[in-house]
Design a protein around this motif. Structure first.
Motif, PDB file in Angstrom:
ATOM      1  N   LEU A  25       0.834  -1.200   0.000  1.00 14.14           N
ATOM      2  CA  LEU A  25       0.000   0.000   0.000  1.00 14.14           C
ATOM      3  C   LEU A  25       0.871   1.253   0.000  1.00 14.14           C
ATOM      4  O   LEU A  25       0.658   2.167  -0.801  1.00 14.14           O
ATOM      5  N   GLY A  34       0.254  -0.591  -4.437  1.00 12.68           N
ATOM      6  CA  GLY A  34      -0.820   0.356  -4.171  1.00 12.68           C
ATOM      7  C   GLY A  34      -1.997  -0.303  -3.483  1.00 12.68           C
ATOM      8  O   GLY A  34      -1.907  -1.413  -2.961  1.00 12.68           O
ATOM      9  N   GLY A  35      -3.107   0.416  -3.477  1.00  9.29           N
ATOM     10  CA  GLY A  35      -4.276  -0.021  -2.738  1.00  9.29           C
ATOM     11  C   GLY A  35      -4.885  -1.312  -3.240  1.00  9.29           C
ATOM     12  O   GLY A  35      -5.302  -2.155  -2.452  1.00  9.29           O
ATOM     13  N   GLY A  39      -4.660  -4.529  -0.983  1.00  8.53           N
ATOM     14  CA  GLY A  39      -5.948  -5.033  -0.506  1.00  8.53           C
ATOM     15  C   GLY A  39      -6.154  -6.497  -0.833  1.00  8.53           C
ATOM     16  O   GLY A  39      -6.698  -7.256  -0.026  1.00  8.53           O
ATOM     17  N   GLY A  73     -14.046   2.993   2.763  1.00 10.39           N
ATOM     18  CA  GLY A  73     -13.050   3.144   1.705  1.00 10.39           C
ATOM     19  C   GLY A  73     -13.508   4.088   0.605  1.00 10.39           C
ATOM     20  O   GLY A  73     -12.734   4.912   0.114  1.00 10.39           O
ATOM     21  N   SER A  77     -11.621   7.617  -0.439  1.00 12.32           N
ATOM     22  CA  SER A  77     -11.208   7.862  -1.821  1.00 12.32           C
ATOM     23  C   SER A  77     -11.912   9.080  -2.407  1.00 12.32           C
ATOM     24  O   SER A  77     -11.296   9.894  -3.095  1.00 12.32           O
ATOM     25  N   ASP A 114      -5.352   5.601  -2.418  1.00 11.33           N
ATOM     26  CA  ASP A 114      -4.948   4.195  -2.342  1.00 11.33           C
ATOM     27  C   ASP A 114      -5.484   3.519  -1.080  1.00 11.33           C
ATOM     28  O   ASP A 114      -5.869   2.357  -1.114  1.00 11.33           O
ATOM     29  N   LEU A 115      -5.492   4.231   0.036  1.00  9.82           N
ATOM     30  CA  LEU A 115      -6.026   3.670   1.275  1.00  9.82           C
ATOM     31  C   LEU A 115      -7.510   3.341   1.118  1.00  9.82           C
ATOM     32  O   LEU A 115      -7.976   2.286   1.577  1.00  9.82           O
ATOM     33  N   TYR A 118      -7.754   0.264  -0.983  1.00 10.26           N
ATOM     34  CA  TYR A 118      -7.315  -0.852  -0.134  1.00 10.26           C
ATOM     35  C   TYR A 118      -8.490  -1.376   0.701  1.00 10.26           C
ATOM     36  O   TYR A 118      -8.760  -2.579   0.721  1.00 10.26           O
TER      37      TYR A 118
END
Length: 136
Positions: A25, A34-35, A39, A73, A77, A114-115, A118
């Motif tokens: 991540l 990345g996310g 994930g 999420g 985003s 990205d979080l 994820y």
């Protein structure tokens, strides 16, 4: 029928895979990862735990239903996409903190995007797999 070997291995693999997913991540803005990939790795860690110990045991670790991760999420985003609009910039413009954070590096709106991805990926994958799971 539960495998003692798989249960023992999962006890060690779960934290390692979750740490690796977090690494992916954080790494994703500069290198592949990345996310989405992070994930998937996190979801696979929980699915492996579910195979070894049962879905009920994995749900106890998660504490919340995976379905609840999806709107959280999406909100993170969405906020990272529209935040530049508040200061007169086009949507999805990268915003960055002035100083890098030790170990992590530069933090910007891309990391928050990205979080969010994820969390959505973990929520979707686990919701689908736990829903079709035969283990009650």
């Amino acid at each position: 029928m539960k495998s003692a070997i798989l249960q023992t291995a999962t006890r060690y693999l779960l934290p390692i895979l979750l740490l690796f997913s977090f690494f992916l991540l954080l790494r994703g803005h500069y290198y592949p990862g990345g996310g989405f990939v992070g994930g998937l790795v996190a979801a696979i860690a929980f699915v492996l735990h579910s195979f070894a110990n049962g879905t009920a045991s994995t749900m106890k670790i998660l504490r919340y239903k995976p379905l609840s991760l999806i709107p959280i999420g999406l909100a993170i985003s969405t906020l990272s996409v529209v935040a530049p609009l508040l200061i007169g910039l086009p949507p999805m413009t990268g915003l960055w903190f002035e100083e890098p954070i030790p170990v992590i590096g530069m933090i910007g709106s891309a990391l928050f995007f990205d979080l969010g991805v994820y969390l959505v990926v973990i929520g979707v994958v686990l919701t689908i797999l736990f829903t079709i799971s035969l283990d009650e």
